[in-house]
Design an enzyme around this catalytic site. Structure first.
Site, mmCIF file in Angstrom:
data_model
loop_
_atom_site.group_PDB
_atom_site.id
_atom_site.type_symbol
_atom_site.label_atom_id
_atom_site.label_comp_id
_atom_site.label_asym_id
_atom_site.label_seq_id
_atom_site.Cartn_x
_atom_site.Cartn_y
_atom_site.Cartn_z
ATOM 1 N N LEU A 286 -26.531 26.543 -10.166
ATOM 2 C CA LEU A 286 -25.290 26.146 -9.164
ATOM 3 C C LEU A 286 -26.099 24.773 -8.884
ATOM 4 O O LEU A 286 -27.156 24.426 -8.359
ATOM 5 C CB LEU A 286 -25.438 27.145 -7.748
ATOM 6 N N ASP A 287 -25.182 23.784 -8.864
ATOM 7 C CA ASP A 287 -25.797 22.655 -8.657
ATOM 8 C C ASP A 287 -26.431 22.109 -7.478
ATOM 9 O O ASP A 287 -26.262 22.845 -6.409
ATOM 10 C CB ASP A 287 -24.474 21.398 -8.700
ATOM 11 N N VAL A 288 -27.457 21.420 -7.496
ATOM 12 C CA VAL A 288 -28.032 21.121 -6.107
ATOM 13 C C VAL A 288 -27.525 20.778 -5.120
ATOM 14 O O VAL A 288 -27.803 21.398 -3.982
ATOM 15 C CB VAL A 288 -29.326 19.856 -6.691
#
Length: 489
Positions: A286-288
């Site tokens: 899950l993107d930062v």
């Protein structure tokens, strides 16, 4: 180049690809030389040149197609590895020649017991991405059954065997060739891989039973659901879902560190949280800048079972995003290949050489802020490529709000009213150890609610949807979500 002997020519192309020289200098000269010497090439040289050109992203689709046609009359002289490499090369160049790929698969099946599991996985991938149908579906299933019968041995480690089994499952699912019996065979094969790993770790199953806080303005991860051998974590924005050896960040806010603090690896339990080879038990990225739910495993058996579910399309991952522009309600899917470079900070991109990627959309509401239009969109991903949602939405002209990587032109303006990328994974559904479906939903965190509250709804339906998300009420599954009608938009 033209004066090189066939073997030397093959060696040069292979070496350039092996050392990561993408579309290397003089690639055109090598392609031209290979085309002129094609009928003098032996099977290994044909396969090596095809593989190398595809691996190095050399624009050589005509050459590779011609190499395939040259190979067809003498496939019985190709080694198993050469068969797999040639099939992979044809698929990588998206050369959809059913007769050619079917011929390669038929020859491979005649010698299937001599094929390595990696070679079978490569053939399965090639058949699937080039549109397997009819006899090719049967070939896929026959190849899969052979992989599922293999055991860990000197030639293949447990991690590699698991990867090849799961890769074959992905190919079956992508080709709509998955059956209950095939899925059960894959699950049994993976349990054989996991058993000695968990036996070493003691195989202890426990539940933490933590209190479940609200996402609110949470700055730290927390456990949203816990079972005996798997759990769902909430990831706040700013935390990295790191895969250990693949990470390029030196941030201390890594989800693997939180998981190890929660489940410290020790004699007899939780070895997986310290095992980078199994991504510390974390199942997906899950993107930062994003927030939302992430699956994790406490045991190797749970990890491999969840990986199986992920690649068989059994795990549901639902997102809510705010996009620029009025997304038309009849835009329901983005199907475009996404390419990225591992261990790199470079943006992903929609490119022909990318991996097959599919995102499904439901436009829920149209909103505005001043003269700017926005859309609240629910998404479900069928594949999990790096930055897939952000890349796909930018590709179709509706980038996500406050995205400094894929919407640089609007990023600074967006930051004035939205603190970070408006992308939240609000729902996960998966099967637990007893094959019962578990579902977890997580409302929007407060920072995204504050941003959403600043927008004005266009119409009654959009206002109702906006209110529901602001209140965190009735968070529906994908099937229950109602798309904004054309008339209401």
């Amino acid at each position: 180049m033209v004066g090189l002997a066939p073997q030397h020519l093959s060696n040069v192309v292979w070496a350039c690809a092996k050392h990561g020289l993408d579309n290397f200098q003089h690639a055109g000269d090598l392609v031209e030389a290979a085309a002129k010497r094609m009928h003098a090439l032996n099977p290994q040289e044909i396969a090596n040149i095809a593989w190398a050109c595809s691996k190095a992203d050399v624009p050589a689709s005509k050459l590779i197609r011609d190499l395939g046609h040259t190979a067809m009359p003498r496939l019985d002289t190709f080694s198993p590895q050469s068969l797999a490499n040639l099939a992979w090369s044809l698929a990588k160049q998206m050369i959809t020649d059913p007769a050619m790929l079917q011929g390669l698969a038929e020859e491979a099946l005649l010698r299937v017991q001599s094929l390595k599991t990696q070679e079978i996985a490569s053939l399965s991938w090639a058949l699937s991405v080039t549109g397997a149908s009819g006899r090719q579906i049967q070939q896929l299933q026959e190849l899969a059954q052979e992989v599922f019968q293999r055991k860990v041995c000197v030639d293949v480690s447990g991690a590699d065997l698991a990867s090849h089994i799961i890769g074959t499952v992905w190919a079956l699912n992508f080709s709509h060739a998955m059956t209950d019996s095939v899925l059960e065979a894959a699950r049994t094969a993976l349990s054989h891989v996991a058993f000695p790993l968990d036996a070493r770790a003691g195989g202890l199953l426990t539940s933490l039973q933590p209190a479940r806080p609200s996402p609110g303005l949470a700055l730290e991860p927390f456990v949203a659901l816990d079972t005996s051998d798997r759990l769902v974590l909430f990831k706040p924005p700013g935390w990295e879902v790191d895969y250990g050896i693949e990470t390029v960040s030196d941030s201390e806010r890594k989800l693997s560190m939180y998981l190890r603090a929660l489940l410290p690896p020790r004699p007899g339990r939780w070895h997986i949280t310290g095992d980078a080879g199994y991504t510390f038990g974390l199942l997906h990225r899950l993107d930062v800048p994003s927030s939302g739910l992430v699956l994790a495993a406490k045991t190797y058996a749970a990890y491999l079972d969840l990986r199986l579910q992920l690649n068989a399309g059994l795990i549901e991952r639902d997102y809510i995003v705010l996009c620029h522009g009025s997304v038309p309600p009849d835009l329901t899917e983005v199907n475009a290949p996404v390419h990225w470079v591992k261990k790199s900070r470079e943006p992903s991109a929609v490119l022909p050489k990318g991996k097959p990627s599919r995102t499904m959309l439901k436009v829920l509401a149209h909103l505005s802020l001043g003269s700017q239009d926005f859309s609240l969109v629910a998404l479900r991903i069928a594949t999990g490529r790096q930055h897939q949602i952000r890349v796909h939405m930018a590709h179709v002209g509706y980038p996500t709000v406050c995205d400094g990587k894929y919407a640089e032109g609007s990023f600074e303006v967006d930051r004035q009213w939205c603190p970070r990328n408006f992308l939240h994974r609000y729902r996960l559904a998966f099967q637990d150890r007893e094959l019962c479906t578990r579902e977890v939903v997580m409302p929007l965190p407060d920072d995204l609610k504050i941003a959403l509250r600043q927008l004005s709804a266009k119409g009654k339906h959009s206002a109702e949807v906006q209110h529901r998300w602001l209140r965190g009420l009735d968070l529906l599954s994908w099937e229950q979500m109602q798309t904004l009608s054309m008339s209401a938009s």
